[in-house]
Design an enzyme around this catalytic site. Sequence first.
Site, PDB file in Angstrom:
ATOM      1  N   LYS A  91      -2.848 -12.440   1.558  1.00 14.15           N
ATOM      2  CA  LYS A  91      -3.365 -11.141   1.103  1.00 14.15           C
ATOM      3  C   LYS A  91      -4.697 -10.835   1.784  1.00 14.15           C
ATOM      4  CE  LYS A  91      -0.773 -11.658  -3.152  1.00 14.15           C
ATOM      5  NZ  LYS A  91      -0.662 -12.128  -4.522  1.00 14.15           N
ATOM      6  N   ASP A 117      -1.894  -4.912  -8.977  1.00 15.38           N
ATOM      7  CA  ASP A 117      -0.539  -5.453  -9.133  1.00 15.38           C
ATOM      8  C   ASP A 117       0.302  -4.627 -10.109  1.00 15.38           C
ATOM      9  OD1 ASP A 117       0.134  -7.526  -7.480  1.00 15.38           O
ATOM     10  OD2 ASP A 117      -0.618  -9.106  -8.796  1.00 15.38           O
ATOM     11  N   GLN A 147      -4.035 -13.860  -9.510  1.00 14.55           N
ATOM     12  CA  GLN A 147      -2.883 -14.570  -8.950  1.00 14.55           C
ATOM     13  C   GLN A 147      -2.164 -15.333 -10.066  1.00 14.55           C
ATOM     14  OE1 GLN A 147      -1.758 -14.405  -5.648  1.00 14.55           O
ATOM     15  NE2 GLN A 147       0.011 -15.459  -6.514  1.00 14.55           N
TER      16      GLN A 147
END
Length: 291
Positions: free
Chosen positions: A53, A120, A97
């Site tokens: 990322k 996200d 994460q």
Amino acid sequence: MTAVRIDGVATAATVRGELVDRIAALKARGIHPGLGTLLVGADPGSLSYVAGKHRDSLELGIESVRVDLPETATADEVRAAIIGLNENPAVTGYIIQLPLPAGLDENAMLELMDPAKDADGLHPMNLGRLVLGVAGELHSPLPCTPAGIVEMLRRYGVEIAGKRVVVVGRGLTVGRPLGLLMTRKGIDATVVLAHSRTVDLADEVRRADIVIAAVGVPGLIKADWVKPGAAVLDVGITRVLNAETGKAKLIGDVDPGVAEVAGFLSPVPGGVGPMTRAMLMSNVVEAAERL
Ligand code: NAP
């Protein structure tokens, strides 16, 4: 192999390329998009995803802020890191994460995020907007993996409207939100969401025009489960360490024999994973455009 390969690497590169002008336009307005990541622990998969990322951000000229905490971090320390990212003006969008180490309440941590910075699309406010938004434009981030899956199908001309989609796996990041996304008006799939308690999974899969496998069991989906010509997208990832080279190999949920039966196949590696990262970049840019 008879199936058309749905190439996630190439499609992701196209999606990233489409962001270049938008990022330049933001910078011209004095807005610098910035991605933040919060990683707790040292799971090899998570370390590799977070590194990827940041590589994507660097390539696109997106600032990136990386916060890493040890496996032993307390809930208070994780909460403090989330508040820090909420308040950091250099971060216009960030991710936690997942999975978090056992003992940390993932849903409670996601809830602490500023929904406007949720890159996200997993904050309850944004998931709630997806539930409410059965039709029309959505002005909130979509979960990256489901959004990437729909984007890949569209770009390869796989018809979705009216088709029977079987999603195997009801996890937070893929299966659950994918059913919501694919049944929105304008996408119009009929979705079956299968899981470990599904009776006769093979029969469910055999009736599908589109199969999405998001489980984490290597080779679960067999060739004789797949309707000839169906589109099959492999999402599951199992990391297997080669003792000799010390390198990890990624194995998907779809048996290699499926390539001889399916019409389209998105493989692991090189399929949904790279697209997930590209959709994250897209969410970060969109969040900055909303400022
Ligand atoms: P998860 O939360 O652990 O969910 C796994 C799901 O699989 C559960 O719903 C489970 O059912 C179901 N399942 C387990 N064994 C099964 C079986 N034998 N038959 C049918 N269903 C079964 O995992 P996740 O976070 O959703 O991720 C799923 C997989 O996708 C993992 O391998 C993950 O690494 C991968 N992934 C890939 C990407 C990407 O970008 N490529 C992104 C996210 C996740 P129950 O609910 O009944 O337990």
